[in-house]
Write a protein that holds these residues in place. Sequence first.
Motif, short mmCIF file in Angstrom:
data_model
loop_
_atom_site.label_atom_id
_atom_site.label_comp_id
_atom_site.label_asym_id
_atom_site.label_seq_id
_atom_site.Cartn_x
_atom_site.Cartn_y
_atom_site.Cartn_z
N ASP A 54 -37.10 -77.81 114.21
CA ASP A 54 -37.42 -76.53 113.32
C ASP A 54 -38.98 -76.13 113.57
N ALA A 55 -39.34 -75.50 114.20
CA ALA A 55 -40.83 -75.43 114.32
C ALA A 55 -41.08 -73.96 113.66
N ASP A 56 -40.09 -73.14 112.96
CA ASP A 56 -40.50 -71.91 112.37
C ASP A 56 -41.02 -72.51 110.87
N LEU A 57 -42.31 -72.59 110.88
CA LEU A 57 -42.68 -73.10 109.65
C LEU A 57 -43.07 -72.02 108.57
N ARG A 58 -42.78 -70.93 108.98
CA ARG A 58 -42.86 -69.67 107.70
C ARG A 58 -41.45 -69.65 107.27
N ASN A 59 -40.65 -69.48 107.88
CA ASN A 59 -39.26 -69.03 107.56
C ASN A 59 -38.23 -70.33 108.03
N PRO A 60 -38.20 -71.39 107.63
CA PRO A 60 -37.36 -72.57 108.13
C PRO A 60 -36.05 -72.25 107.73
N CYS A 61 -34.91 -72.48 108.63
CA CYS A 61 -33.63 -72.13 108.19
C CYS A 61 -32.53 -73.27 108.59
#
Length: 474
Positions: free
Chosen positions: A297-304
Motif C-alpha cells: 500500500d503506497a497510497d500514503l495519503r488515503n491508505p485503504c
Amino acid sequence: MDLGGFLKALARRWLSVTALTLLGLGAGIAFTAYSTPRYQAGSQIFVSTRTASDITALNQGSAFSQARVQSYADIISSPLIAAPVVRQLGLDMTPAQLAGHISASVKLNTVLIDITVTDTSPARSAMIANFVAREASRQLVSLETPPGQKAAPVNIGITRNAQPPTTPISPKPLLNGAAGLLAGLVAGVALAVLRDTLDTTLHTSHALAEATRLATLGGIPYDKRAPGSPLAAGSAAYGARAEAFRLLRTNLQFAQVDRKPRVIMVTSALPGEGKTNTAANLALSLAETGGKVCLVDADLRNPCVAKNFGLVQDAGLTSVLIGQATADEVLQECGEHGLLVLTSGPMPPNPAELLSSDRMRQILEGLAESFDTVVVDSAPLLPVADTVGLAPAVDGTVLVVRARRTPAERAKAAVDALHSVNAPVLGAVLSMVTVKHKGYGYGYGYGYGQRPTEAKNLLAAPRKAEADKIGTAG
C-alpha cells in the motif's frame, strides 16, 4: 455525428428520451384539462349601394362596395363598435377587451363581411356576434351619411344571425396531446444528443484504448456489493467480478513477453476509480496460482488496503522507509493462498519525497527478490505528485479508469504524466462497467457460479456409494 453515432446516443440515453416524451405528452394532456373552453359564433352582413337600376350604375355601386368593405371590416373589430355592445349587454369588460374577441373578414371579390366572436360561453358568443352585426349596420351607415343628408350611399343588411356553438374551438385534446408528445420527443432527442456530445467520459474498452493509446487489459463489472465487500474472495470468488480479475491476471502475462514485470503498480487518474480494489483483487488472483505475491500500500495519503483486508496499519511501508523496521518484520499474511501485505503504516507529512527516494526503490527491489510478483497500490496520478515520483521504480504500471465517470482528457493526461518520467505502462483497466447480461462467459454461456465445495461433493457422492457397496459386500 453520423447516423450510427446518433442512434447509439439515443440507445444510451433512451431512458431520458422516453421520460421527456412522456412528460411532453403529460404536459399536453394537462394543458387540455386545465384550459378554459372557448367557443366561437359568427354572423354575416351584406354591403350594397343606393344607386339607380341601370347596369352601369349597378356596376359602379358594386365596385364602390367592394372598395369599402375592407375598411368596414377594420371598423367592426374596433372599440367604436364594441363600446355600444358593452353598454347594451352590460358586459364585464372594456370596449378594447371586447374588440380583441371580435374579428371581421371579407370574402374575396364579394361584399360580404363575416363577423366572428370568441367567448367562454357559447350563448354569450352568439349574442355578442348578433349585437355586433346590428351595431355595425347602424354605425357604418351613420359614418357613410354625408353631413346635411338623411340617406347614406350604402345599405347594410344582416344575412346570417349567429347561433350558439355546440363544441368549443379550444382546447383541442388530440392536437395538444400530439404537440406535447412531439415537443417532448424532440426535447428528449436533443438532450440525448447534447449530453452525448458533451459527455467525454469513457464508456467502453474501445473508447479507453482509443483515448489512452494503451492496451485494454480487462473490464471489471460493477457490483453494488463491492463497497461493503471489496475483496472478490470467499463466496464472491466465483462470480463475474472475480473472473474479471483472473482475466486481468492472464492478460498481464502477455503485457511484456520479453521481460515479465515483477513489480506492478496500480494507479488511476483521479480518486474513486477503483484502483485500490483492483490492486487488492489482482494480488489475490495472482496468489491463487500458487506464486509468492506481495501487496504494497503506497497510497500514503488515503491508505485503504489495511481496512479492506482487516489488517493492522500502525506499522508498514513508512516504518520501513524511515528505518524503524524491516519489510519482513511488518509484512502481514492474509487469505488462504498466502498473500503477504505491506500496509502503508503511519501517514507521513512528505509522501512524495519518501516514494521518490532511493530507499523506496531499494525496498521494492528487495521485495522483488523475495516474491514472484509485487503489486503496488499508489495514489491517483493527477491530484498529487506521489505516483509520478514512484513510477520509474516499478517494472510496469496499470492505469485504472472508471467507466462513465473518467473524462477522456483526464485519462490521457494520466498517461502523459507517466510517459513524462519514462515509466513503462502495461495497459489500462476499465472498472465498474455496467453488465447488461447476468453471468459471465464471453457470450458462450459459460458460467462461474459453482463453488469448489460443490464440485467436491459431486465427486464424493460416487466414492461414498462405492464404499457403501464394498461395505455391504463384506
